[in-house]
Design a protein around this motif. Structure first.
Motif, mmCIF file in Angstrom:
data_model
loop_
_atom_site.group_PDB
_atom_site.id
_atom_site.type_symbol
_atom_site.label_atom_id
_atom_site.label_comp_id
_atom_site.label_asym_id
_atom_site.label_seq_id
_atom_site.Cartn_x
_atom_site.Cartn_y
_atom_site.Cartn_z
ATOM 1 N N SER A 49 4.909 -5.550 -3.989
ATOM 2 C CA SER A 49 4.293 -4.695 -5.001
ATOM 3 C C SER A 49 3.286 -3.682 -4.388
ATOM 4 O O SER A 49 3.085 -2.659 -4.673
ATOM 5 C CB SER A 49 3.806 -5.369 -6.017
ATOM 6 N N ASP A 75 3.858 0.315 -4.698
ATOM 7 C CA ASP A 75 2.498 0.983 -5.635
ATOM 8 C C ASP A 75 1.967 1.993 -4.634
ATOM 9 O O ASP A 75 1.644 3.032 -5.235
ATOM 10 C CB ASP A 75 1.758 -0.087 -6.068
ATOM 11 N N SER A 123 11.487 -0.857 -9.057
ATOM 12 C CA SER A 123 10.294 0.075 -8.283
ATOM 13 C C SER A 123 10.925 1.565 -8.499
ATOM 14 O O SER A 123 11.707 2.000 -8.729
ATOM 15 C CB SER A 123 10.088 -0.194 -6.759
#
Length: 91
Positions: free
Chosen positions: A49, A53, A90
């Motif tokens: 993640s 990100d 994502s």
């Protein structure tokens, strides 16, 4: 060189051979015993993640240091299914 170090070295060497001009960045995860329990999966999901990100990579390769078949196959399959939603949602 032993165990994990050999695996990491082989993975990086293979990636470099396929893309010699690529910038390779290693995100190594310490998962203790290596058992695919909830804490281990959460650690992997957190790292992936963070990579997503922060747009830290165009390509992510995973290696669990164990074969896809045999005694570890079920654990690896469970890990993949637990992590797959991170990649599917994502941006």
């Amino acid at each position: 060189m032993v165990g994990e170090a050999q695996e990491v070295t082989m993975d990086l060497a293979a990636a470099h051979a396929m893309a010699p001009d690529a910038k390779l960045v290693l995100h190594q995860v310490n998962v203790g015993t290596g058992e695919m329990d909830g804490d281990t999966l959460a650690t992997y999901v957190d790292v992936f993640s963070d990579i997503i990100d922060n747009k830290a990579a165009d390509v992510v390769s995973m290696s669990f240091g164990s074969p896809e078949g045999g005694d570890n196959a079920d654990g690896n399959r469970k890990a993949f299914h637990a992590m797959a939603p991170v990649f599917v949602v994502s941006p």
